[in-house]
Design a protein around this motif. Structure first.
Motif, PDB file in Angstrom:
ATOM      1  N   ASP A 206       0.841  -1.171  -0.077  1.00 28.21           N
ATOM      2  CA  ASP A 206      -0.073   0.007   0.007  1.00 28.21           C
ATOM      3  C   ASP A 206       0.561   1.295  -0.093  1.00 28.21           C
ATOM      4  O   ASP A 206       0.238   2.413  -0.487  1.00 28.21           O
ATOM      5  CB  ASP A 206      -0.897   0.020   1.167  1.00 28.21           C
ATOM      6  N   THR A 207       2.176   1.213   0.807  1.00 27.52           N
ATOM      7  CA  THR A 207       2.876   2.394   0.652  1.00 27.52           C
ATOM      8  C   THR A 207       4.042   2.326  -0.286  1.00 27.52           C
ATOM      9  O   THR A 207       4.754   3.429  -0.229  1.00 27.52           O
ATOM     10  CB  THR A 207       3.500   2.248   2.179  1.00 27.52           C
ATOM     11  N   ASN A 208       4.191   1.377  -0.999  1.00 26.72           N
ATOM     12  CA  ASN A 208       5.317   1.169  -2.162  1.00 26.72           C
ATOM     13  C   ASN A 208       6.452   1.251  -1.414  1.00 26.72           C
ATOM     14  O   ASN A 208       7.493   1.809  -1.946  1.00 26.72           O
ATOM     15  CB  ASN A 208       5.103   2.301  -3.176  1.00 26.72           C
ATOM     16  N   ASP A 209       6.811   0.524  -0.317  1.00 27.41           N
ATOM     17  CA  ASP A 209       7.829   0.680   0.493  1.00 27.41           C
ATOM     18  C   ASP A 209       8.388  -0.785   0.543  1.00 27.41           C
ATOM     19  O   ASP A 209       7.764  -1.611   1.207  1.00 27.41           O
ATOM     20  CB  ASP A 209       7.749   1.221   2.047  1.00 27.41           C
ATOM     21  N   ALA A 210       9.379  -1.016  -0.507  1.00 26.66           N
ATOM     22  CA  ALA A 210       9.967  -2.504  -0.438  1.00 26.66           C
ATOM     23  C   ALA A 210      10.686  -2.938   0.558  1.00 26.66           C
ATOM     24  O   ALA A 210      11.218  -3.891   0.637  1.00 26.66           O
ATOM     25  CB  ALA A 210      10.746  -2.635  -1.798  1.00 26.66           C
ATOM     26  N   ASP A 211      11.013  -1.784   1.612  1.00 26.54           N
ATOM     27  CA  ASP A 211      12.055  -2.232   2.810  1.00 26.54           C
ATOM     28  C   ASP A 211      11.438  -2.501   4.034  1.00 26.54           C
ATOM     29  O   ASP A 211      12.193  -3.008   4.960  1.00 26.54           O
ATOM     30  CB  ASP A 211      13.212  -1.048   2.858  1.00 26.54           C
ATOM     31  N   ILE A 212       9.940  -2.528   3.925  1.00 28.89           N
ATOM     32  CA  ILE A 212       9.400  -2.374   5.371  1.00 28.89           C
ATOM     33  C   ILE A 212       9.343  -3.893   5.718  1.00 28.89           C
ATOM     34  O   ILE A 212       9.226  -4.801   4.859  1.00 28.89           O
ATOM     35  CB  ILE A 212       8.141  -1.927   5.064  1.00 28.89           C
ATOM     36  N   GLU A 213       9.491  -4.355   6.965  1.00 25.55           N
ATOM     37  CA  GLU A 213       9.325  -5.655   7.456  1.00 25.55           C
ATOM     38  C   GLU A 213       8.167  -6.306   7.571  1.00 25.55           C
ATOM     39  O   GLU A 213       6.994  -5.504   7.643  1.00 25.55           O
ATOM     40  CB  GLU A 213       9.964  -5.797   8.955  1.00 25.55           C
ATOM     41  N   GLY A 214       7.798  -7.575   7.495  1.00 25.95           N
ATOM     42  CA  GLY A 214       6.395  -7.940   7.623  1.00 25.95           C
ATOM     43  C   GLY A 214       6.016  -8.877   6.463  1.00 25.95           C
ATOM     44  O   GLY A 214       7.135  -9.710   5.769  1.00 25.95           O
ATOM     45  N   ASP A 215       4.898  -9.065   6.232  1.00 20.53           N
ATOM     46  CA  ASP A 215       4.459 -10.321   5.215  1.00 20.53           C
ATOM     47  C   ASP A 215       4.888  -9.919   3.947  1.00 20.53           C
ATOM     48  O   ASP A 215       5.192  -8.880   3.505  1.00 20.53           O
ATOM     49  CB  ASP A 215       3.024 -10.327   5.174  1.00 20.53           C
ATOM     50  N   ARG A 216       5.243 -11.128   3.330  1.00 23.91           N
ATOM     51  CA  ARG A 216       5.879 -10.976   1.615  1.00 23.91           C
ATOM     52  C   ARG A 216       4.983 -11.851   0.624  1.00 23.91           C
ATOM     53  O   ARG A 216       4.313 -12.598   0.946  1.00 23.91           O
ATOM     54  CB  ARG A 216       6.992 -11.793   1.871  1.00 23.91           C
TER      55      ARG A 216
END
Length: 235
Positions: A206-216
């Motif tokens: 949703d945020t176009n943040d490819a570095d955020i941790e979490g589900d993949r």
């Protein structure tokens, strides 16, 4: 084929309806899929693809059914690109792809699968299509990782899922056993410069943040090959 990062949907090119067909056959060494090598003169130039293309007015279903229209387009394109006849009413719909806003030409594509039960001679036109091959899906992925062939992300993902089942009947049974997957792609860059295609469920979607941790739920597109990461979808 994707840009580095998504731009605003307000600036995106309009969607072009299209359809493609994954044609399968069984061999002594496992399933094979028909792939076509596009020439450098056309869109997706140099890539290996499945038969298909944009939906034309002649493909329209009289009753207005968009899936039947897409089936008709996939069958027509297969005849035009590969010179073979297929029956669209037997196609199995297994995916629908919408490219990111950053894509220069945005083909919104229905993906179908079918088994080719009769041997037919493949004839390519030499303009749009310069070559063809029947190839094991796993072998195609290895060739891509080795830099021997070029694949678009939807093609890579499709080959990945094809490679998990054998024989052809098991592939089609798997696709028939579940609703068609919907892929509305977002693309971004990680901090290390690697491009990432993300789909619903990924923490960065949703945020176009490819570095955020979490589900993949993403395809990591490194120079040395693609890697599919998935913790949210059953396949």
């Amino acid at each position: 084929i994707y840009g580095d990062i998504d731009k605003s949907m307000d600036d995106a090119e309009p969607l072009i309806p299209a359809a493609t067909i994954v044609l399968l056959r069984d061999t002594d060494t496992g399933p094979e899929v028909l792939m076509l090598h596009r020439t450098s003169k056309v869109h997706f130039g140099g890539m290996w693809v499945f038969p298909g293309g944009r939906i034309d007015p002649e493909d329209q279903d009289e009753g207005g059914d968009t899936t039947i229209t897409a089936r008709n387009a996939a069958a027509r394109e297969t005849k035009e690109e590969a010179g073979i006849n297929v029956k669209p009413d037997e196609f199995v719909l297994f995916a629908h792809w919408t490219p990111p806003a950053s894509t220069p030409r945005r083909y919104q594509t229905w993906f179908f699968a079918d088994a080719l039960t009769e041997e037919q001679e493949i004839e390519t036109d030499g303009f749009e299509i310069q070559n063809h091959d029947w190839i094991n899906p796993g072998d195609a992925l290895k060739k891509h990782a080795a830099g021997e062939i070029d694949l678009a992300p939807p093609t890579w993902i499709t080959l990945y899922h094809l490679s998990r089942y054998s024989p052809t009947a098991a592939i089609l049974e798997h696709f028939q056993s579940q609703p068609a997957k919907t892929y509305e792609t977002h693309v971004a860059k990680r901090a290390d410069g690697v491009r990432v295609a993300m789909w619903a469920g990924d923490s960065g979607y949703d945020t176009n943040d490819a570095d955020i941790e979490g589900d993949r739920h993403r395809l990591v597109m490194t120079e040395h090959g693609f890697q599919f990461e998935n913790t949210v979808e059953e396949y």
